[in-house]
Design a protein around this motif. Structure first.
Motif, PDB file in Angstrom:
ATOM      1  N   TYR A 130      42.421  43.528  31.379  1.00  0.00           N
ATOM      2  CA  TYR A 130      42.035  42.139  31.144  1.00  0.00           C
ATOM      3  C   TYR A 130      42.236  41.211  32.344  1.00  0.00           C
ATOM      4  CZ  TYR A 130      41.931  43.661  26.304  1.00  0.00           C
ATOM      5  OH  TYR A 130      41.638  44.328  25.152  1.00  0.00           O
ATOM      6  N   ALA A 131      42.914  41.657  33.384  1.00  0.00           N
ATOM      7  CA  ALA A 131      43.112  40.792  34.549  1.00  0.00           C
ATOM      8  C   ALA A 131      41.856  40.760  35.405  1.00  0.00           C
ATOM      9  CB  ALA A 131      44.320  41.259  35.367  1.00  0.00           C
ATOM     10  N   ASP A 132      41.868  39.891  36.395  1.00  0.00           N
ATOM     11  CA  ASP A 132      40.736  39.774  37.312  1.00  0.00           C
ATOM     12  C   ASP A 132      40.515  41.097  38.038  1.00  0.00           C
ATOM     13  OD1 ASP A 132      38.787  38.094  38.932  1.00  0.00           O
ATOM     14  OD2 ASP A 132      40.121  38.839  40.515  1.00  0.00           O
ATOM     15  N   PRO A 133      39.300  41.620  38.057  1.00  0.00           N
ATOM     16  CA  PRO A 133      39.047  42.924  38.687  1.00  0.00           C
ATOM     17  C   PRO A 133      39.486  42.990  40.148  1.00  0.00           C
ATOM     18  CG  PRO A 133      37.167  42.256  37.362  1.00  0.00           C
ATOM     19  CD  PRO A 133      38.099  41.090  37.400  1.00  0.00           C
ATOM     20  N   GLU A 134      39.313  41.910  40.886  1.00  0.00           N
ATOM     21  CA  GLU A 134      39.733  41.919  42.286  1.00  0.00           C
ATOM     22  C   GLU A 134      41.247  42.053  42.407  1.00  0.00           C
ATOM     23  OE1 GLU A 134      39.434  42.031  46.305  1.00  0.00           O
ATOM     24  OE2 GLU A 134      37.825  42.110  44.812  1.00  0.00           O
ATOM     25  N   LEU A 135      41.983  41.373  41.531  1.00  0.00           N
ATOM     26  CA  LEU A 135      43.438  41.483  41.527  1.00  0.00           C
ATOM     27  C   LEU A 135      43.871  42.896  41.152  1.00  0.00           C
ATOM     28  CD1 LEU A 135      46.325  40.323  41.572  1.00  0.00           C
ATOM     29  CD2 LEU A 135      45.966  39.633  39.176  1.00  0.00           C
ATOM     30  N   VAL A 136      43.222  43.461  40.146  1.00  0.00           N
ATOM     31  CA  VAL A 136      43.561  44.824  39.722  1.00  0.00           C
ATOM     32  C   VAL A 136      43.309  45.815  40.850  1.00  0.00           C
ATOM     33  CG1 VAL A 136      42.957  46.684  38.130  1.00  0.00           C
ATOM     34  CG2 VAL A 136      43.150  44.334  37.288  1.00  0.00           C
ATOM     35  N   HIS A 137      42.204  45.645  41.564  1.00  0.00           N
ATOM     36  CA  HIS A 137      41.904  46.558  42.678  1.00  0.00           C
ATOM     37  C   HIS A 137      42.966  46.473  43.765  1.00  0.00           C
ATOM     38  CE1 HIS A 137      39.563  48.888  45.537  1.00  0.00           C
ATOM     39  NE2 HIS A 137      39.761  47.933  46.433  1.00  0.00           N
ATOM     40  N   ARG A 138      43.408  45.241  44.079  1.00  0.00           N
ATOM     41  CA  ARG A 138      44.448  45.096  45.095  1.00  0.00           C
ATOM     42  C   ARG A 138      45.770  45.726  44.633  1.00  0.00           C
ATOM     43  NH1 ARG A 138      42.491  39.729  45.558  1.00  0.00           N
ATOM     44  NH2 ARG A 138      44.378  38.956  44.529  1.00  0.00           N
ATOM     45  N   LEU A 139      46.094  45.562  43.366  1.00  0.00           N
ATOM     46  CA  LEU A 139      47.330  46.155  42.843  1.00  0.00           C
ATOM     47  C   LEU A 139      47.273  47.680  42.893  1.00  0.00           C
ATOM     48  CD1 LEU A 139      47.997  43.863  39.745  1.00  0.00           C
ATOM     49  CD2 LEU A 139      49.302  43.937  41.882  1.00  0.00           C
ATOM     50  N   LEU A 140      46.166  48.242  42.493  1.00  0.00           N
ATOM     51  CA  LEU A 140      46.033  49.696  42.513  1.00  0.00           C
ATOM     52  C   LEU A 140      46.025  50.224  43.947  1.00  0.00           C
ATOM     53  CD1 LEU A 140      43.392  50.277  39.677  1.00  0.00           C
ATOM     54  CD2 LEU A 140      45.882  50.542  39.568  1.00  0.00           C
ATOM     55  N   GLN A 141      45.344  49.512  44.832  1.00  0.00           N
ATOM     56  CA  GLN A 141      45.309  49.950  46.228  1.00  0.00           C
ATOM     57  C   GLN A 141      46.705  49.888  46.849  1.00  0.00           C
ATOM     58  OE1 GLN A 141      42.216  50.999  47.681  1.00  0.00           O
ATOM     59  NE2 GLN A 141      43.709  51.920  49.070  1.00  0.00           N
TER      60      GLN A 141
END
Length: 283
Positions: free
Chosen positions: A92-103
């Motif tokens: 449910y979070a912002d996709p860009e934020l999720v991508h940075r967290l996963l990266q």
């Protein structure tokens, strides 16, 4: 005979009768095995009362024992709560934020060289595919069963060992291949996260605690699934890591079997009703 003599004799006779009647009216002490008598005022002469507590076979017939609980499986319960939270963030979070967290949590070669401990921990806080993925379900079922048998500390050790060793076994060859010019530098930043290696190690360890008629079919089926995924070449590095993690779990059999035998009869007492435990300790 005079009245005085009669009174003296009669009182003596009455006294003698009363004296002899007292012991006969007293209850005879109960006998213990071997002809021994119970002594007044001394407790615990009969030994401890044995109260049957629910055995492992009866416990695992209860459906809720398949799922983690705060008292019975605190490690799996707390870890599962963390994974549920991060899965909600990923969904449910912002996709860009999720991508940075996963990266930033990825155990790729570049991160392992700079911050190995941080990314090894952070990468295990996410579930690939979300909270309803097969890895999430496998995490709950496998680690719950394993923790009920060998305890939370040893379950965490098995999980961590599989996660770390399988990660290194797949990422170190990538780094060496890049140094040798066999792979492009972009391979150093391959996205790699999740709990699947730890779950695979848990599966291998748990199989060692099953009976032989269950253990070998389970291992054969699991090995066949992992090999089929490897042959599909969808994600060869991850698929190799699953096989490595499974082997790591199998390698822990000597330790966890010894621990499980030592803890048999003493585990899971935290969820036995307190009235049962108290009765078992009474004499």
């Amino acid at each position: 005979m005079s009245a005085a003599a009669f009174d003296t004799t009669g009182s003596a006779a009455a006294s003698g009768t009363a004296t002899s009647a007292a012991p006969s009216g007293t209850a005879t002490p109960a006998a213990l095995p071997g002809g021994r008598r119970l002594l007044d005022g001394i407790p615990r002469q009969r030994g401890r009362a044995v109260v049957a507590l629910p055995g492992p076979s009866a416990r695992f017939r209860r459906p809720w024992w398949l799922l983690p609980t705060p008292t019975g499986t605190p490690f799996t319960f707390a870890y599962g709560a963390v994974l549920a939270g991060t899965s909600l963030v990923a969904a449910y979070a912002d996709p860009e934020l999720v991508h940075r967290l996963l990266q930033g949590s990825s155990t790729d070669v570049a991160h392992l060289v700079r911050t190995p401990v941080l990314v090894l921990v952070a990468s295990a806080l996410w579930v690939a595919g979300g909270i309803v993925s097969p890895f999430a379900i496998g995490f709950l079922l496998v680690l719950t069963a394993l923790e009920r048998r060998i305890g939370g500390v040893r379950t965490a050790g098995v999980f961590l060992l599989g996660h770390v060793l399988a990660t290194l076994a797949t990422e170190v060859p990538v780094g060496l291949a890049v140094l040798a010019g066999r792979l492009p530098e972009s391979s150093l930043h391959r996205l790699d996260y999740g709990v699947s290696f730890g779950v695979a190690a848990g599966c291998g360890a748990l199989a060692g605690l099953l009976g032989p008629w269950v253990r070998w079919p389970v291992l054969a089926g699991l090995g066949a699934v992992l090999l089929s995924e490897l042959l599909a070449l969808t994600d060869p590095l991850t698929d190799w890591g699953h096989l490595v993690a499974l082997a790591v779990g199998i390698a822990t059999w000597p330790v966890i079997r010894r621990r499980a035998r030592g803890d048999s009869g003493a585990s899971d007492d935290s969820e036995v009703p307190s009235s049962h435990r108290a009765a078992a300790l009474r004499s």
